[in-house]
Design an enzyme around this catalytic site. Structure first.
Site, PDB file in Angstrom:
ATOM      1  N   GLU A   1      57.637  41.177  27.737  1.00 55.00           N
ATOM      2  CA  GLU A   1      56.057  40.984  27.612  1.00 55.00           C
ATOM      3  C   GLU A   1      55.430  42.269  28.863  1.00 55.00           C
ATOM      4  OE1 GLU A   1      55.297  37.253  26.106  1.00 55.00           O
ATOM      5  OE2 GLU A   1      56.922  37.235  24.571  1.00 55.00           O
TER       6      GLU A   1
ATOM      7  N   GLU B   1      61.807  38.687  19.335  1.00 56.38           N
ATOM      8  CA  GLU B   1      61.251  37.064  18.522  1.00 56.38           C
ATOM      9  C   GLU B   1      60.280  37.035  17.849  1.00 56.38           C
ATOM     10  OE1 GLU B   1      58.781  35.862  22.299  1.00 56.38           O
ATOM     11  OE2 GLU B   1      60.794  37.025  24.003  1.00 56.38           O
TER      12      GLU B   1
HETATM   13 ZN   LIG Z   1      58.076  35.792  24.336  1.00 59.06          ZN
END
Ligand SMILES: [Zn+2]
Ligand SMILES: [Zn+2]
Ligand SMILES: [Zn+2]
Lengths: 658, 658, 658
Positions: free
Chosen positions: B146, B317
């Site tokens: 991320e 995710e």
């Molecule tokens: Zn994450």
């Protein structure tokens, strides 16, 4: 003194291709403009390297402008010290209240207390003054730009700390006197020497309000001395030219009256729609006046800065369309640029110069309108300015009307309340604006004055709130025949922010035999119901509990007095809501024999000599009735039907078009 | 390429007792999962002391996972440099806009411009690549985690400053060109060399938007180069494996299209309920979709990251229950985990991996659900994932449907507006989301593309706003037969954030003969009433004043045009409210012969090959009528009655259960 | 122990002219006051130069006070280290969470972890203790002032960091144990030694809640040890005197129970109107109780600090009129000062001393009322205090009533939720206050206790929320016959902020066979409709998803249980709104045979011995009916008509005026 007002424009030749200059100037002349302000922010152009001045472009532009018959107002460029100077002397940078230096990359990044900056500022100002002081086209100077804008008056640098200690020593002489004045016996704040006194930031809880107020006063004095330093240099080399600074609107961190004393003309930068969005207007007001600005924004500052300038004042930056710096930026209604111009002249402006000639295509203000669009075509303001210039030239020369109402405004009061609020709703700027607005709605001309000024020739003196009342003011009030209305917290503090020994209103007790024994500050959802002359009204924000043998003129639901009168002196112990305030002011104006003209909510009026200017800030046409227009007048500009964003100017029979 | 989508899970063996591993893996297999992502954040485990690698636990877990027939996606752990590294090199730490270093103790605490961190990052990545690059179970790599999350793209460190100067020199070559591009003649901001240029933070008032935008572009490029550095190392040692990064939702500080170019698969982390609470939805929407997320959150990002990945993308995710990091964290309605999984696959995801296997009992994310509860019992998501896996396996293999609508999204536009807002209500992410949502409510499939991508095969091109329009785009638009709808501010700036010499829409004037002469930004309580095709609508936020000889398609109350068309090109000068926008898009879709299916507010549809996925985000059952379901289809999954949080999948007769 | 309560005042002779002292003291005596607290904040007076003590003024004032028959409570002045000390040792200053030292200029500017400050503090305390420890007039000491006020408990200095590491080492012994307790395997947060552990501020995203909670516990312990250090010195030199500290209201950053263990008397500073404006009351409540304070503010703290003091407690600063430090500062209704005094005595206060004698005319608190006005005339509170003194003296001596209801309050719980909120609406202080308030509205007397205290003699135990439940508490609950009501999140965490291996409610599962499998936090506009005993109610903020074979007592709209009971143990899985909470508590109180008296919303009741105190916090008179007044009582003070801000005290026949 009666001056024929003129119009002009702020011009940045250095941001234009030199090939465009002559055409720009020809257009200015053809529009009827008379003044051109230049060189603001141009330091990096004038001195690209330390000591390496490059005057050529400025020489040439002044010559062209002057040759066309236009007067030059020349600016010192000290609001924007260049990068090489900052890199060489980073200590020039102002420091914020969190202790962090503010960086280069916008403007006003200097600390007023930086000795090295004072020296460098003096250098560039002297160089300009020497070169252009005797230039025949230069008729006035503007020192720096918008002092204090972006909250730059108060710097928390080590230089400010050092200068503050000197200022304190000068004021108090001994540290014991300072300790006594501030009440430092409280919380073990006693100092053994001036060298122990810090700036009042970053304390655990609130610092001593006396400490804070003195720091605010010091910070204001630093601006005053900085301005005086520039003006002194300029005057020495440029005798006979007017010294000007351009103040901002709704900005209060230094005492504009004091800076004004060192100027010839107190000018200001009038951005009615920008200020609308930045000030505490209601959502309804912000929507209603989105493309006009609130009808009293410009007028309030006209009346204020006329006071600061002892009568000589101007609008040196007049908004000509959308600005870029408010949260939301409207396009003014067609007509507003002309309306704002006439409103300024009605209040006695010597000149109005638009900011700016062309809309720059680059950098921070690229969305700020000019008289030219970014593609060099005329913007809507171009035609309005031209029309305003013609109309202004056609009107009879007239003195600025001296008002019958003195409205006391105090920067020191504002800072005191900032340092010592006691209630989150209390806002001195808001109170003053609202009181002023109610007087305008009654059709009144107003002089905004400081409490140190002469109050002799007024019929009504309005003091919305003035915590520190000194002997001189008491004497002036004793001497006046005027009706004097004073708002809550007046006389509630000594100059050092202490409660007077005899309680509020302190020295005023010689005029009004009463004592404020307790005070409370109210939240938004708690208000008082007040009985006044048979009517029921609302008040709030503040409530004084008053002990007096006088019979109150207004009482709350418990019968406690909130408005007392003795002789011609009245004191309010609370803040009336709009209709209550209107009623009180109406009653007093009537008693003072001031002719009341009830304004429609969007309309405003101002007298200048024999002329009456009527401005419509609304979105619909307003028809003037006889009460509004007067019986004997003729329309010098406009008609009895004032369109949205329109202006009508009435004069006496046979007076027009001289 | 047609890939049979698969499901998987993110696993943290280092956070489990090793005795639990085999059972965990057996359960994964039995559920039908195919992929396991591991080693994210594990640096301190892999290299507990400088250079002292401990591969044992990772070797063993990869072996166990692979032996069970599962594919391993291996993560580099560089989002969490360990404490010993930070203590040795504190200059690794990112610095916030206030100049303060961010401390160790959470994650993403590194500065992308830190040379020492680049070196150390390269060290651990190389070591992992060498050890596992040829591992037969490792089929893909995830670089870092991320990027930019928690606003870590932009660091204000001295290393960032230095790198920014190099970047500027590379871009502008000479400082004069930079000065010209930024308009630094304004406010004396001229630089004499690149070494004088600071980062644009901590200025007194707003910095130059050109300066800011270049800093934002630089910061994005630092992420791109950081990612490329990792990916290059990995590719060198691990040929044939897919390179992946996991993007976040509603996060925009770097150009995901550019990072995507260096990846094989653009993956993202889909947390619909968390994003609902963090984004600018209304209170009503937040209540309505509290346990589902807004119906377009996941889809918007699916379509965006499919564009970033040139078609290859995944959800790496997938939220399996409550999260811990929103202001309020709901338990998803029963069914939502399955619904989200199908929504992803409908949009073409290659795989969906749930985050995470077990809910950890400790540290920051202990309230973040997993497929297992903290007591190792199955959570509600366990069964839903199992069902989704079975259903997915049962469906026919299908190509991702290429949409007929291109929706242009631009990170550069977003940063430009951030640097240069001009109106507090203007939000580029919000505008894009709302326009996208209206298209989805018309039942449309959408490709989100960058303006640099091929626009040839579309029937409708929607550009909500694109300030910088270059020649290449103009040429592509000239070439297209598609209808092109452009929103306000399109073409309003040069690449250096200047107003085009011919005014907005700049180069687009060759397509649309009109000029924006003034623009205004509106507050929430001011809106425009617009007449369009006989109806009355509302618009707001922005209003362009347009000069054109064209007859406008829509006009405001004053008769000024706000929607113009020339040929197949349309430009809006304001932001329509939802029903107005719906009407415009409907009209254009009809004209483009795109079949419109009016969706009930809670329902969404997406085609994949011959399959139509229908998802019910509402709290009540929805019955599909013939318009929605089509005439000839059969239900491969579900029925015509789609329950709350339910999914129905329609295919052609005889196509199901192959 | 039964003590005849007395009244007194806080006095600052150093802020008065010495010529006023005797008159001040004579007035105090004549009013019926018995105690005088002095010397708070007087360090700069006592030690104007390092080591140069000046005791004269304090000697003389103690002598005069004592000679008049008044008891002296002597304060250490350590809340305000003087400027010379700060200048010599700037490291004394506390550091805020942004890493900035807080400056001199107000109070509480020291860091509890500064070793040099501990030394200097010890010096002045020892000097005072030596000089006045055996003074016959000094009957008690107050250590420092309002620990932690203005958020000064938690300092982020390098000294705090160092001390925190020592504290951690002491707690965990090995770094592996710390790593395990905090779950540092997550996000690579593993430490190799205690020297690597930083303070948990300035992290990129949230720090580990276990890390944060331990820092909060450490910070609290620093206050405990600081207080103990002072008290130990004082006790050594001043045997037999009561050791006191003055706690604040709605302030929670240290464990007041623990500090209380080292004191003889837990005193507190009661400012009901100030606290009203600073705490999370609704606007409606803030308007209703603007001049009274909410009826439960003072009582909540009386009951809490009585618990902290093991029964011996006092109000050492009682608000006597407006204060200066709230956002809006009201003038209390006439009668409130007397009412607050009786409310304190009803709850068992040993004494009530007003803050302060005179209203200072200077410095930060010049708008804070005293018993004297700034002009030395009596303020309204003067007469009320005098009346309260007379009435108190006239009442029979009585034991503090031990309540039948134990209300468990936990500072550790509060910090845990602060470190680990999971929902923005969750506020432990707010929950506790609202639950307490509902019990008071049922006419109940309440003991607020810590979970470590004896719970044996209660009939109803109310635990609004207690995340950490240890074996000892489980044993106490097992042993009790009382009905035990526990709120959501009880038993949800281990002492290290981990989820229990068997899920929430952890160890309580031995009492209540159920498991919380998921939890969600709700925003303000999402609520649950709950069916309970045939009624329909609302709940919100939090919702636990519970697995159990028990039949729930209350269920939500989906039929899921939100209130379970086993034996005498009840667990709520959500937060009931007021009327639902009232119903539950009413049912349990009835079952526990506690006599319920339904209070009008503005009325409150408290028993002391045979006396029943009834206080009217409303703006209108309330007539007591038989239910409220009881059948057999006589009015010792007041009548059955309790006026606004009035008090009536009922006793048994023939009991009055002894
Ligand atoms: Zn994450
Ligand atoms: Zn300006
Ligand atoms: Zn206090």
């Amino acid at each position: 003194m009666s001056v024929q007002p003129s119009l002009g424009v702020c011009y940045f030749p250095e941001q234009r291709d030199e090939s465009e200059w002559q055409n720009d100037i020809d257009l200015m002349v053809s529009m009827g403009l008379k003044k051109v302000r230049i060189a603001e922010f141009s330091w990096a152009l004038l001195e690209p390297k330390e000591g390496g001045y490059e005057w050529g472009w400025l020489d040439r532009s002044i010559d062209l402008i002057g040759a066309a018959g236009l007067e030059v107002i020349l600016c010192t460029p000290t609001a924007t010290p260049p990068k090489w100077l900052i890199d060489k002397h980073p200590d020039i940078l102002a420091v914020d209240a969190n202790g962090q230096p503010r960086k280069f990359g916008s403007r006003r990044h200097y600390c007023f207390s930086s000795a090295i900056y004072r020296e460098k500022m003096s250098g560039i100002v002297t160089a300009m003054a020497q070169r252009y002081g005797q230039n025949k086209y230069v008729t006035a100077w503007q020192a720096d730009n918008e002092y204090g804008c972006h909250n730059t008056t108060r710097s928390y640098s080590k230089y400010a700390q050092k200068a503050f200690r000197v200022w304190l020593k000068d004021k108090y002489q001994t540290i014991d006197r300072l300790n006594a004045a501030w009440g430092n016996v409280f919380w073990s704040m006693l100092y053994a020497s001036f060298e122990e006194v810090d700036l009042p930031n970053q304390t655990v809880t609130e610092p001593n309000p006396s400490h804070v107020l003195d720091f605010y006063r010091f910070s204001s004095d630093q601006v005053v001395s900085y301005n005086k330093q520039q003006v002194d240099i300029l005057r020495a080399h440029s005798l006979g030219r007017d010294m000007i600074h351009n103040f901002m609107g709704f900005y209060h961190e230094f005492d504009h009256f004091k800076v004004g004393q060192d100027l010839d003309i107190s000018a200001w930068d009038s951005y009615p729609t920008g200020f609308l969005d930045m000030f505490a207007f209601s959502d309804e007001e912000k929507a209603r006046y989105f493309r006009q600005g609130h009808p009293d924004i410009a007028a309030f500052h006209h009346d204020l800065y006329r006071g600061c300038g002892n009568g000589r004042w101007a609008v040196i930056e007049q908004q000509p369309g959308p600005v870029n710096w408010a949260r939301h930026n409207s396009v003014p209604l067609p007509g507003m640029v002309r309306l704002w111009t006439h409103e300024a002249i009605a209040h006695g402006a010597e000149f109005v110069t638009y900011f700016r000639w062309d809309q720059a295509r680059f950098a921070q203000e690229q969305m700020h309108a000019g008289l030219l669009r970014p593609d060099n075509a005329p913007s809507p303001a171009y035609g309005e300015a031209q029309q305003a210039a013609e109309e202004t030239a056609s009107l009879p020369r007239a003195e600025t009307t001296k008002a019958k109402i003195a409205f006391v405004f105090s920067y020191d009061a504002l800072w005191l309340y900032e340092a010592h609020p006691q209630g989150a709703q209390w806002s001195y700027p808001d109170i003053c604006f609202r009181w002023y607005s109610q007087l305008r709605l009654l059709g009144q001309d107003i002089d905004i004055v400081s409490s140190e000024m002469d109050l002799a020739d007024y019929d009504l003196i309005v003091i919305p709130s003035l915590p520190v009342v000194d002997d001189a003011l008491v004497e002036k009030l004793k001497a006046t025949q005027a009706i004097v209305l004073m708002g809550p917290r007046t006389g509630s503090k000594t100059p050092s922010v202490q409660i007077p020994e005899n309680l509020a209103p302190g020295k005023l007790q010689t005029l009004l035999p009463l004592k404020v024994t307790q005070s409370e500050s109210l939240p938004p959802n708690v208000s008082e119901t007040i009985a006044y002359k048979g009517g029921s009204f609302k008040a709030g924000v503040w409530l004084d509990y008053i002990d007096s043998d006088l019979t109150p003129l207004a009482v709350n639901a418990l019968g406690a007095g909130v408005l007392y009168r003795n002789d011609n002196y009245l004191l309010l112990g609370t803040l009336p809501e709009a209709d209550f305030l209107n009623q009180i002011l109406r009653d007093l104006a009537n008693e003072a024999k001031l002719p009341i003209v009830d304004m429609p909510v969007d309309l405003r009026m101002r007298h200048k000599g024999a002329c009456t200017y009527v401005m419509n800030y609304g979105q619909a046409e307003i028809k003037l009735n006889e009460n509004l227009a007067g019986a004997k007048s003729e329309y010098l500009v406009g008609t009895a039907n004032v369109p949205s964003a329109g202006v009508s100017i009435l004069g006496e029979q046979g007076q027009g078009n001289k």
